[in-house]
Write a protein that holds these residues in place. Structure first.
Motif, mmCIF file in Angstrom:
data_model
loop_
_atom_site.group_PDB
_atom_site.id
_atom_site.type_symbol
_atom_site.label_atom_id
_atom_site.label_comp_id
_atom_site.label_asym_id
_atom_site.label_seq_id
_atom_site.Cartn_x
_atom_site.Cartn_y
_atom_site.Cartn_z
ATOM 1 N N GLN A 69 0.848 -1.191 0.000
ATOM 2 C CA GLN A 69 0.000 0.000 0.000
ATOM 3 C C GLN A 69 0.888 1.247 0.000
ATOM 4 O OE1 GLN A 69 -3.809 -0.931 2.534
ATOM 5 N NE2 GLN A 69 -2.090 -1.977 3.483
ATOM 6 N N ASP A 70 1.563 1.440 -1.105
ATOM 7 C CA ASP A 70 2.512 2.531 -1.259
ATOM 8 C C ASP A 70 2.392 3.039 -2.694
ATOM 9 O OD1 ASP A 70 4.690 4.216 -1.566
ATOM 10 O OD2 ASP A 70 6.080 2.905 -0.488
ATOM 11 N N LEU A 71 2.009 4.288 -2.845
ATOM 12 C CA LEU A 71 1.800 4.829 -4.195
ATOM 13 C C LEU A 71 3.075 4.880 -5.017
ATOM 14 C CD1 LEU A 71 -0.715 7.709 -3.374
ATOM 15 C CD2 LEU A 71 -1.217 5.479 -4.408
ATOM 16 N N LYS A 72 4.238 4.793 -4.352
ATOM 17 C CA LYS A 72 5.514 4.797 -5.085
ATOM 18 C C LYS A 72 5.821 3.436 -5.681
ATOM 19 C CE LYS A 72 7.929 6.192 -1.561
ATOM 20 N NZ LYS A 72 6.812 6.258 -0.591
ATOM 21 N N PHE A 73 5.130 2.413 -5.262
ATOM 22 C CA PHE A 73 5.388 1.069 -5.774
ATOM 23 C C PHE A 73 5.024 1.004 -7.249
ATOM 24 C CE2 PHE A 73 4.134 -3.389 -6.519
ATOM 25 C CZ PHE A 73 5.325 -4.008 -6.169
ATOM 26 N N ALA A 74 5.983 0.540 -8.045
ATOM 27 C CA ALA A 74 5.795 0.541 -9.502
ATOM 28 C C ALA A 74 5.835 -0.869 -10.088
ATOM 29 C CB ALA A 74 6.868 1.406 -10.154
ATOM 30 N N GLY A 75 5.566 -1.858 -9.264
ATOM 31 C CA GLY A 75 5.530 -3.220 -9.767
ATOM 32 C C GLY A 75 6.855 -3.941 -9.737
ATOM 33 N N GLU A 76 7.865 -3.362 -9.102
ATOM 34 C CA GLU A 76 9.157 -4.030 -9.029
ATOM 35 C C GLU A 76 9.052 -5.331 -8.230
ATOM 36 O OE1 GLU A 76 9.205 -0.738 -5.785
ATOM 37 O OE2 GLU A 76 8.474 -0.976 -7.851
ATOM 38 N N VAL A 77 9.972 -6.250 -8.477
ATOM 39 C CA VAL A 77 9.964 -7.531 -7.784
ATOM 40 C C VAL A 77 10.518 -7.334 -6.379
ATOM 41 C CG1 VAL A 77 10.886 -9.874 -7.720
ATOM 42 C CG2 VAL A 77 10.176 -8.865 -9.901
ATOM 43 N N THR A 78 9.678 -7.573 -5.394
ATOM 44 C CA THR A 78 10.083 -7.493 -3.991
ATOM 45 C C THR A 78 9.553 -8.728 -3.273
ATOM 46 O OG1 THR A 78 8.119 -6.186 -3.431
ATOM 47 C CG2 THR A 78 10.125 -4.969 -4.006
ATOM 48 N N GLU A 79 9.931 -8.892 -2.010
ATOM 49 C CA GLU A 79 9.643 -10.150 -1.316
ATOM 50 C C GLU A 79 8.923 -9.941 0.012
ATOM 51 O OE1 GLU A 79 12.827 -13.388 -1.630
ATOM 52 O OE2 GLU A 79 13.997 -11.531 -1.695
ATOM 53 N N LEU A 80 8.224 -10.994 0.406
ATOM 54 C CA LEU A 80 7.717 -11.161 1.762
ATOM 55 C C LEU A 80 8.223 -12.507 2.249
ATOM 56 C CD1 LEU A 80 5.907 -10.611 4.242
ATOM 57 C CD2 LEU A 80 3.989 -11.580 2.932
ATOM 58 N N ILE A 81 9.009 -12.495 3.322
ATOM 59 C CA ILE A 81 9.586 -13.723 3.865
ATOM 60 C C ILE A 81 9.030 -13.924 5.275
ATOM 61 C CG2 ILE A 81 11.698 -14.929 4.516
ATOM 62 C CD1 ILE A 81 13.163 -13.256 2.410
ATOM 63 N N ILE A 82 8.305 -15.009 5.451
ATOM 64 C CA ILE A 82 7.678 -15.332 6.733
ATOM 65 C C ILE A 82 8.343 -16.582 7.270
ATOM 66 C CG2 ILE A 82 5.508 -15.990 7.857
ATOM 67 C CD1 ILE A 82 4.051 -14.475 5.602
ATOM 68 N N GLY A 83 8.719 -16.543 8.542
ATOM 69 C CA GLY A 83 9.447 -17.648 9.149
ATOM 70 C C GLY A 83 8.554 -18.829 9.510
ATOM 71 N N GLN A 87 1.417 -18.247 13.606
ATOM 72 C CA GLN A 87 -0.035 -18.338 13.581
ATOM 73 C C GLN A 87 -0.568 -17.021 13.018
ATOM 74 O OE1 GLN A 87 -1.906 -21.143 14.703
ATOM 75 N NE2 GLN A 87 0.103 -22.109 14.726
ATOM 76 N N ILE A 88 -1.195 -17.080 11.873
ATOM 77 C CA ILE A 88 -1.680 -15.881 11.183
ATOM 78 C C ILE A 88 -3.198 -16.012 11.063
ATOM 79 C CG2 ILE A 88 -1.553 -14.540 9.053
ATOM 80 C CD1 ILE A 88 1.297 -15.655 8.675
ATOM 81 N N ARG A 89 -3.896 -15.242 11.879
ATOM 82 C CA ARG A 89 -5.323 -15.452 12.012
ATOM 83 C C ARG A 89 -6.131 -14.728 10.931
ATOM 84 N NH1 ARG A 89 -6.982 -18.795 16.256
ATOM 85 N NH2 ARG A 89 -8.841 -18.580 14.947
ATOM 86 N N GLU A 90 -7.458 -14.803 11.076
ATOM 87 C CA GLU A 90 -8.376 -14.321 10.046
ATOM 88 C C GLU A 90 -8.159 -12.827 9.733
ATOM 89 O OE1 GLU A 90 -10.225 -17.701 12.335
ATOM 90 O OE2 GLU A 90 -9.140 -15.882 12.847
ATOM 91 N N HIS A 91 -8.239 -12.521 8.439
ATOM 92 C CA HIS A 91 -8.211 -11.141 7.931
ATOM 93 C C HIS A 91 -6.876 -10.422 8.169
ATOM 94 C CE1 HIS A 91 -12.480 -11.230 6.887
ATOM 95 N NE2 HIS A 91 -12.692 -11.799 8.051
ATOM 96 N N VAL A 92 -5.838 -11.152 8.502
ATOM 97 C CA VAL A 92 -4.508 -10.533 8.607
ATOM 98 C C VAL A 92 -4.027 -10.163 7.208
ATOM 99 C CG1 VAL A 92 -2.071 -10.999 9.129
ATOM 100 C CG2 VAL A 92 -3.852 -11.637 10.770
ATOM 101 N N THR A 93 -3.340 -9.014 7.100
ATOM 102 C CA THR A 93 -2.728 -8.607 5.842
ATOM 103 C C THR A 93 -1.242 -8.381 6.052
ATOM 104 O OG1 THR A 93 -3.348 -6.309 6.294
ATOM 105 C CG2 THR A 93 -4.810 -7.578 4.884
ATOM 106 N N MET A 94 -0.440 -8.868 5.120
ATOM 107 C CA MET A 94 1.010 -8.669 5.127
ATOM 108 C C MET A 94 1.445 -8.309 3.721
ATOM 109 S SD MET A 94 2.496 -11.747 7.518
ATOM 110 C CE MET A 94 1.985 -11.950 9.230
ATOM 111 N N ASN A 95 2.216 -7.248 3.576
ATOM 112 C CA ASN A 95 2.642 -6.770 2.257
ATOM 113 C C ASN A 95 4.134 -6.991 2.041
ATOM 114 O OD1 ASN A 95 0.504 -3.844 2.517
ATOM 115 N ND2 ASN A 95 0.015 -5.878 1.748
ATOM 116 N N PRO A 96 4.555 -7.193 0.807
ATOM 117 C CA PRO A 96 5.985 -7.304 0.505
ATOM 118 C C PRO A 96 6.672 -5.953 0.593
ATOM 119 C CG PRO A 96 4.737 -7.316 -1.520
ATOM 120 C CD PRO A 96 3.731 -7.311 -0.406
ATOM 121 N N GLY A 97 7.977 -5.955 0.400
ATOM 122 C CA GLY A 97 8.757 -4.728 0.480
ATOM 123 C C GLY A 97 8.604 -3.851 -0.746
#
Length: 265
Positions: A69-83, A87-97
């Motif tokens: 959720q960043d207007l500067k994001f232009a579609g570049e390849v970035t990552e989300l790394i979760i260990g 426990q990730i419960r209902e309606h949680v949101t996590m965004n990549p870099g």
């Protein structure tokens, strides 16, 4: 054995480990990696270049790895790394870099994200963190190990929260929180140390006493600046590991502001 419900969609290219379970109507994108033993309940959506560690369990309607959720994001390849073992419960949101933030959002091991929690782009979350219901991290937040965020709390972008700190429910964190600190208020103020958390870790009593004395020296003494007091403590208490953790955190960067019991840079 891996179980994929017939209504789930796993796109070509996704890497699925052993003993993974993917529930009804879940969607797994082509660049996703699910390690052994991951469970996705029904209606989970995992997208982007996202890796989820072994044994993690994600509950319905979580949105993991979709564009930041960043207007500067232009579609570049970035990552989300979760260990592992999260426990990730209902309606949680996590965004990549994002490219401007280093390109990676990272979550450690053994964390609990309760209903509606949010991890913004480029955040760095340590191990054993707990985010209660609807706790939110803006972009670029650093959350150390064993941090607890109360329900409906919010952490401003670029803030740091030190190891073992606790943030009260409905608290807005604008500045850095020292390790083992306890903050409360509509705009966070330091309310003491997280003594309950320290005792639960069975730390030696003398270390806790030294930390309490250091807290008084840092925040009940008005001589000099917070940084100068931290420098003095670092020189005097270099043999006290808890005190050193706090002084290192304060002195690590010279352009930071901190939550204090009163208004102070």
């Amino acid at each position: 054995m891996t179980e994929i419900h017939p209504t789930a969609i796993v796109e070509d290219g996704a890497v699925i480990g052993e003993n993974v379970r993917i529930g009804p109507y879940s969607i797994v994108g082509p660049d996703v990696k699910l390690a052994d033993g991951v469970t996705l309940e029904a209606h989970v959506a995992v997208a982007g270049h996202t890796s989820i560690g072994a044994g993690s369990h994600i509950f319905p309607f979580a949105s993991i790895g979709h564009k930041p959720q960043d207007l500067k994001f232009a579609g570049e390849v970035t990552e989300l790394i979760i260990g592992a073992n999260n426990q990730i419960r209902e309606h949680v949101t996590m965004n990549p870099g994002t490219e401007g933030g280093g390109g990676v959002t990272r979550v450690g091991d053994n964390c609990l994200f309760m209903v509606g929690a949010h991890v913004g782009h480029d955040c760095q979350v340590g191990n054993h963190a707990i985010l209660a219901n609807n706790a939110t991290l803006a972009g670029h937040v650093e959350l150390a190990d064993f941090v607890i965020l109360g329900g409906l709390s919010a952490v401003r972008q670029w803030s740091r929260i030190g190891t073992g700190a606790i943030v009260g429910g409905m608290t807005g964190v604008e500045f850095d929180v020292i390790p083992y600190g306890s903050v409360i208020g509509d705009r966070a103020r330091l309310a003491g140390l997280n003594l309950i958390g320290l005792k639960r870790k069975n730390l030696p009593r003398e270390q806790i006493h030294a930390l309490r004395a250091a807290y008084r020296a840092l925040f009940e003494n008005e001589e000099g600046t917070l940084r100068s007091r931290a420098e003095a403590l670092a020189a005097e208490q270099s043999d006290q590991p808890l005190v050193k953790t706090v002084t290192d955190f304060i002195l690590e960067k010279d352009d930071r502001r901190f939550c204090t019991p009163r208004s102070e840079d």
